[in-house]
Design a protein around this motif. Sequence first.
Motif, short mmCIF file in Angstrom:
data_model
loop_
_atom_site.label_atom_id
_atom_site.label_comp_id
_atom_site.label_asym_id
_atom_site.label_seq_id
_atom_site.Cartn_x
_atom_site.Cartn_y
_atom_site.Cartn_z
N THR A 20 57.31 63.20 35.17
CA THR A 20 58.29 63.61 36.18
C THR A 20 58.79 65.04 35.87
OG1 THR A 20 59.96 62.53 34.84
CG2 THR A 20 59.03 61.26 36.69
N ARG A 21 59.50 65.65 36.83
CA ARG A 21 59.91 67.06 36.67
C ARG A 21 61.40 67.24 36.98
NH1 ARG A 21 55.14 69.00 40.07
NH2 ARG A 21 56.68 70.26 41.18
N GLU A 22 62.23 66.40 36.35
CA GLU A 22 63.66 66.50 36.67
C GLU A 22 64.29 67.82 36.22
OE1 GLU A 22 62.06 64.11 35.14
OE2 GLU A 22 63.23 63.11 33.58
N GLU A 23 63.66 68.48 35.20
CA GLU A 23 64.23 69.76 34.75
C GLU A 23 64.13 70.81 35.88
OE1 GLU A 23 61.48 68.36 33.62
OE2 GLU A 23 59.97 69.87 34.05
N GLU A 24 63.09 70.72 36.71
CA GLU A 24 62.97 71.67 37.84
C GLU A 24 63.99 71.34 38.94
OE1 GLU A 24 58.96 71.90 39.23
OE2 GLU A 24 58.22 72.63 37.31
N PHE A 25 64.27 70.07 39.08
CA PHE A 25 65.31 69.64 40.03
C PHE A 25 66.63 70.33 39.65
CE2 PHE A 25 68.50 65.97 40.37
CZ PHE A 25 68.78 66.15 41.70
N VAL A 26 66.94 70.32 38.36
CA VAL A 26 68.20 70.92 37.91
C VAL A 26 68.15 72.44 38.05
CG1 VAL A 26 69.81 71.13 35.97
CG2 VAL A 26 68.66 68.95 36.42
N ARG A 27 66.97 73.04 37.78
CA ARG A 27 66.85 74.49 37.99
C ARG A 27 67.14 74.85 39.45
NH1 ARG A 27 61.22 76.38 35.31
NH2 ARG A 27 61.68 78.32 36.41
N ARG A 28 66.66 74.02 40.35
CA ARG A 28 66.93 74.29 41.77
C ARG A 28 68.42 74.14 42.07
NH1 ARG A 28 65.10 71.02 45.17
NH2 ARG A 28 63.89 69.52 43.97
N LEU A 29 69.03 73.14 41.46
CA LEU A 29 70.48 72.96 41.68
C LEU A 29 71.26 74.16 41.15
CD1 LEU A 29 70.86 69.17 40.78
CD2 LEU A 29 70.74 70.20 43.05
N ARG A 30 70.70 74.81 40.13
CA ARG A 30 71.36 75.98 39.55
C ARG A 30 71.04 77.26 40.32
NH1 ARG A 30 73.72 74.89 34.68
NH2 ARG A 30 73.00 73.03 33.58
N GLY A 31 70.19 77.17 41.34
CA GLY A 31 70.03 78.33 42.21
C GLY A 31 68.62 78.84 42.42
N GLU A 32 67.65 78.44 41.57
CA GLU A 32 66.27 78.90 41.80
C GLU A 32 65.68 78.15 42.99
OE1 GLU A 32 63.64 79.66 38.17
OE2 GLU A 32 65.28 78.47 37.32
N THR A 33 64.74 78.80 43.66
CA THR A 33 64.09 78.11 44.78
C THR A 33 62.79 77.47 44.29
OG1 THR A 33 62.75 80.00 45.44
CG2 THR A 33 64.95 79.83 46.43
N TYR A 34 62.28 76.54 45.11
CA TYR A 34 61.00 75.90 44.79
C TYR A 34 59.91 76.95 44.61
CZ TYR A 34 56.87 72.96 45.30
OH TYR A 34 55.65 72.34 45.10
N GLU A 35 59.90 77.94 45.51
CA GLU A 35 58.86 78.99 45.44
C GLU A 35 59.01 79.83 44.18
OE1 GLU A 35 60.70 78.12 48.14
OE2 GLU A 35 59.83 78.93 49.97
N GLN A 36 60.24 80.15 43.79
CA GLN A 36 60.45 80.95 42.57
C GLN A 36 59.96 80.18 41.34
OE1 GLN A 36 64.66 81.55 43.03
NE2 GLN A 36 64.43 83.62 43.87
N ILE A 37 60.27 78.91 41.28
CA ILE A 37 59.85 78.11 40.13
C ILE A 37 58.32 78.04 40.09
CG2 ILE A 37 59.88 75.76 39.17
CD1 ILE A 37 62.77 75.53 40.31
N ALA A 38 57.72 77.86 41.27
CA ALA A 38 56.24 77.80 41.34
C ALA A 38 55.64 79.13 40.91
CB ALA A 38 55.81 77.44 42.76
N ALA A 39 56.20 80.25 41.38
CA ALA A 39 55.64 81.57 41.06
C ALA A 39 55.78 81.87 39.57
CB ALA A 39 56.34 82.65 41.89
N ALA A 40 56.75 81.24 38.91
CA ALA A 40 56.95 81.47 37.47
C ALA A 40 56.14 80.47 36.63
CB ALA A 40 58.44 81.36 37.15
N GLY A 41 55.20 79.78 37.25
CA GLY A 41 54.32 78.88 36.48
C GLY A 41 54.80 77.45 36.43
N GLY A 42 55.89 77.14 37.14
CA GLY A 42 56.36 75.76 37.20
C GLY A 42 55.72 75.04 38.37
N GLY A 43 56.38 74.02 38.85
CA GLY A 43 55.88 73.30 40.03
C GLY A 43 54.55 72.63 39.78
N ILE A 44 53.63 72.85 40.69
CA ILE A 44 52.33 72.19 40.61
C ILE A 44 51.61 72.59 39.31
CG2 ILE A 44 50.07 72.02 41.74
CD1 ILE A 44 51.66 72.61 44.43
N LEU A 45 51.74 73.85 38.90
CA LEU A 45 51.08 74.29 37.67
C LEU A 45 51.65 73.55 36.45
CD1 LEU A 45 50.74 78.17 38.17
CD2 LEU A 45 49.10 76.37 38.71
N ASN A 46 52.93 73.29 36.49
CA ASN A 46 53.57 72.52 35.43
C ASN A 46 52.94 71.12 35.34
OD1 ASN A 46 55.39 71.28 33.72
ND2 ASN A 46 57.20 71.64 34.97
N SER A 47 52.83 70.47 36.49
CA SER A 47 52.20 69.13 36.51
C SER A 47 50.75 69.21 36.02
CB SER A 47 52.21 68.55 37.93
OG SER A 47 53.48 68.02 38.21
#
Length: 415
Positions: free
Chosen positions: A88-115
């Motif tokens: 699961t990726r709850e740490e990204e959920f919290v990053r989004r709550l802190r202000g990052e967008t889904y696209e920003q997290i993905a562009a920084a190597g998170g999201g699908i690449l993280n999985s």
Amino acid sequence: MKEILLHIGQLVVGPRQPQGLVRGSAQREVETVADAWLAISEGRIEAWGHMADLPSDRFAAYRPTDATGRVVLPGFVDSHTHLIFGRTREEEFVRRLRGETYEQIAAAGGGILNSARHLADLSEDELLAGALARVAEITATGTTCFEVKTGYGLLPEQELKLLRVAHRLRAAVPHRVRITLLAAHALPADYRNRRDEFLDRVCGELVPAAAQIGADYIDVFCETGFFTPEETERILRCGADYGLSGRVHANELDFSGGVEVGVRCGARSVDHLECVGEAQIAALLDSETIPTVLPGTALFLGLPYAPARRMIDSGLGVALASDYNPGTCPTGNMGLVWALACVGLRLLPEEALVAATANGAAALDWADELGRLQPGFRADLLLTQPIASFYRIPYSFGTNLIDRVMIGGQWWNGK
Ligand code: NIG
Ligand code: FE
């Protein structure tokens, strides 16, 4: 085993339209019967009727179940899931709550690449165990048929591993399962500056090998920052050459051109559709492609909801699915998705029910045997807790009111 359900408080047979995709105003026409019986044999619905008209001897040898005060309805057909994944990726959920967008997290190597990074180290057995646990979870909330995508492998060797897991999953469960090769989900990190090389590998290596193992559909994430409409078309056409019909992750984050390319390539469905206007609706009206909405994702990412109300009012037949995945919708609870369809998409409970059953079945090319409780259809059905009508299911959102689940004529035992 032959079974008969007796004294059903409310039997939901399905859409009044007896077969096929249900479109426009017909999507709100649902047939219900009060104080009903329903007989099942050979894994299929045999007949139903009013208790007052129950033939006295015909079902004497059938195993009876008393359904007094309960609702019986078709099982949910979840036509869009990614339930084979690593963690699961709850740490990204919290990053989004802190202000990052889904696209920003993905562009920084998170999201699908993280999985994908995490999944590369997992064995087929480990992935299968996780997926089976998720199937048990979604069955408890009423899903009796689902589609499952690969997509977190990214590289051909990893994608083929996921495809093998999908086949093992299908063989291990009684549910009807469709398998989709999500051939282009995100550009792998190693290919950041070698896009064309990656696409050459998808078309030259992955798709032919996947077709040998077997898959029902091919899918592409057509979105700004992921794959363009031109790239999507190339992959869908390559899939078609190997007999795979298309599906597209389309217009989720932007007006990506995904709907248009899906329609142009004759895709079975285009899914997400948060960013859809009149031009996309017109294109869909002129096609056999089924618009599929995933309001759990809109809720979880804080996106505007898809204009499903407008789609149905324009005459389209809409399907409803969960998108169960670790990044953008970590639930496959279709009762909850039903509530979101009512509150977020502004569908009537009847429209959302048809979207999640008969129209989901149409989106998986199973309209002739799933999604309705008509004679001859597969006995995939739900018996609820004591409730007066199916309206209680979306109303009591977050509460699972499904008591027992029958799949192919057998009661699911929770495993
Ligand atoms: O359907 N949109 C693309 N793919 C998935 C989830 C991707 C993820 O893991 O973040 C979806 O939302
Ligand atoms: Fe998805």
